[in-house]
Motif scaffolding. Structure first.
Motif, PDB file in Angstrom:
ATOM      1  N   ASN A 147      73.571  45.659  39.703  1.00  0.00           N
ATOM      2  CA  ASN A 147      74.974  45.451  39.325  1.00  0.00           C
ATOM      3  C   ASN A 147      75.406  44.011  39.560  1.00  0.00           C
ATOM      4  OD1 ASN A 147      75.274  48.137  38.586  1.00  0.00           O
ATOM      5  ND2 ASN A 147      75.981  48.768  40.623  1.00  0.00           N
ATOM      6  N   PHE A 148      74.919  43.416  40.653  1.00  0.00           N
ATOM      7  CA  PHE A 148      75.263  42.022  40.926  1.00  0.00           C
ATOM      8  C   PHE A 148      74.709  41.104  39.844  1.00  0.00           C
ATOM      9  CE2 PHE A 148      74.047  37.886  42.642  1.00  0.00           C
ATOM     10  CZ  PHE A 148      75.260  37.437  43.141  1.00  0.00           C
ATOM     11  N   ASP A 149      73.455  41.313  39.450  1.00  0.00           N
ATOM     12  CA  ASP A 149      72.841  40.450  38.439  1.00  0.00           C
ATOM     13  C   ASP A 149      73.497  40.627  37.075  1.00  0.00           C
ATOM     14  OD1 ASP A 149      71.021  39.064  39.992  1.00  0.00           O
ATOM     15  OD2 ASP A 149      69.513  40.638  39.867  1.00  0.00           O
ATOM     16  N   VAL A 150      73.844  41.861  36.726  1.00  0.00           N
ATOM     17  CA  VAL A 150      74.524  42.101  35.449  1.00  0.00           C
ATOM     18  C   VAL A 150      75.896  41.423  35.453  1.00  0.00           C
ATOM     19  CG1 VAL A 150      75.574  43.868  33.986  1.00  0.00           C
ATOM     20  CG2 VAL A 150      73.297  44.243  34.953  1.00  0.00           C
ATOM     21  N   PHE A 151      76.619  41.550  36.555  1.00  0.00           N
ATOM     22  CA  PHE A 151      77.915  40.879  36.680  1.00  0.00           C
ATOM     23  C   PHE A 151      77.761  39.369  36.575  1.00  0.00           C
ATOM     24  CE2 PHE A 151      80.764  38.568  39.583  1.00  0.00           C
ATOM     25  CZ  PHE A 151      81.989  38.836  38.985  1.00  0.00           C
ATOM     26  N   LEU A 152      76.731  38.841  37.223  1.00  0.00           N
ATOM     27  CA  LEU A 152      76.492  37.398  37.202  1.00  0.00           C
ATOM     28  C   LEU A 152      76.182  36.913  35.788  1.00  0.00           C
ATOM     29  CD1 LEU A 152      76.066  34.733  38.747  1.00  0.00           C
ATOM     30  CD2 LEU A 152      73.682  35.410  39.080  1.00  0.00           C
ATOM     31  N   ILE A 199      70.859  42.285  47.821  1.00  0.00           N
ATOM     32  CA  ILE A 199      71.797  42.368  46.700  1.00  0.00           C
ATOM     33  C   ILE A 199      71.644  41.176  45.769  1.00  0.00           C
ATOM     34  CG2 ILE A 199      74.238  42.340  46.054  1.00  0.00           C
ATOM     35  CD1 ILE A 199      74.823  43.857  48.636  1.00  0.00           C
ATOM     36  N   ILE A 200      71.571  39.963  46.332  1.00  0.00           N
ATOM     37  CA  ILE A 200      71.599  38.744  45.521  1.00  0.00           C
ATOM     38  C   ILE A 200      70.245  38.434  44.906  1.00  0.00           C
ATOM     39  CG2 ILE A 200      71.944  36.240  45.607  1.00  0.00           C
ATOM     40  CD1 ILE A 200      74.115  36.703  47.672  1.00  0.00           C
TER      41      ILE A 200
END
Length: 279
Positions: free
Chosen positions: A24-29, A13-14
């Motif tokens: 989704n994690f990278d876009v949120f970050l 994920i990370i």
């Protein structure tokens, strides 16, 4: 090192961008980074700070806590923790959270949080813009190959600035603002780079003649580093074209964005440079 269980899932994920969760994690970050940087910019406006200072403070620590947890999770689930911590992004991730804690000791350190903007470079991996990364690597390699010539050039410019600065100190003197040789060297650098702040100006005819000569020298040498880098860039482009080789007929010298061989028409395989987990 093989990962299992929770560490493997977190790593996908990370650090990953192939799965929906990773994207989704990278876009949120990225959005969190942009918002935190905007917060720092707005907090520096006195009128906004007077009205929303408490809200800015709470949000600042919210983002700091969020990035701190994220950084610790990256260390926890990294395949090679030492490699991640010492990598470019690992150092940037650490620097992104340090200013908030340093601000508890040093006033004003919180504004250094704008370094978080460097973390947005991950967008190149999220959007699969690998060609942009390759072009950036090409420029970095060109600068590195030209480092000795650039060093010699800037050393020569520094010597010229010291000589002209010393002469201007002797000719103009403290009465015209040239209070010391370092101050005169500052004037020479400002003049030779054609910036010309105008805070110090020569008043004597001889001083003005020297200033005119300094300006002309500035125009004559300003293109030198550009030529050095351009020559290395052309060399690297030529080398990269030679690496783009057709696997059917062996023909090399294709452009980096070529899709088919210009000799046999065979479809070229994508030529991409390997990218590390955190580069």
């Amino acid at each position: 090192m093989a990962l299992t269980g929770t560490r493997k899932r977190l790593n996908e994920i990370i650090f990953g961008t192939d799965s929906p969760a990773g994207k989704n994690f990278d876009v949120f970050l990225i959005w969190a980074i942009l918002l935190s940087v905007a917060l720092v910019l707005f907090a520096s406006v006195e009128s906004l700070w007077v009205r929303f200072g408490e809200t800015f403070y709470v949000l600042e620590w919210f983002f700091t806590g969020l990035f701190t947890v994220e950084y610790l999770l990256r260390i926890y689930c990294a395949r090679d923790r030492r490699e991640y911590v010492t990598s470019f992004y690992g150092i940037v991730d650490l620097l992104a959270i340090l200013p908030s804690y340093l601000a508890l000791i040093f006033t004003g350190a919180t504004y250094l949080m704008v370094i978080r903007l460097l973390r947005v470079l991950r967008i190149f991996r999220v959007l699969k813009l690998v060609r942009y990364l390759r072009d950036a690597n090409l420029l970095v390699r060109s600068l590195w190959q030209a480092r000795r010539r650039i060093l010699v050039f800037y050393t020569s410019v520094l010597v010229i600035c010291i000589i002209f600065g010393s002469v201007m100190f002797i000719v103009e003197g403290p009465r015209h603002g040239f209070t010391s040789i370092p101050k005169s060297i500052y004037w020479t650098i400002v003049t030779i780079t054609t910036v010309g702040y105008g805070d110090i100006t020569p008043h004597t005819p001889l001083g003005q003649a020297i200033a005119a000569m300094t300006m002309l020298i500035g125009y004559s040498i300003i293109a030198v580093p550009t030529g050095i880098v351009t020559a290395e860039l052309a060399h690297e482009l030529g080398r990269e074209k030679q690496l783009a080789r057709c696997h059917n007929c062996g023909k090399s010298g294709h452009d980096a964005d070529a899709e088919y061989c210009k000799q046999c028409g065979y479809r070229l395989e994508d030529f991409e440079e390997p990218i590390d987990e955190e580069s």
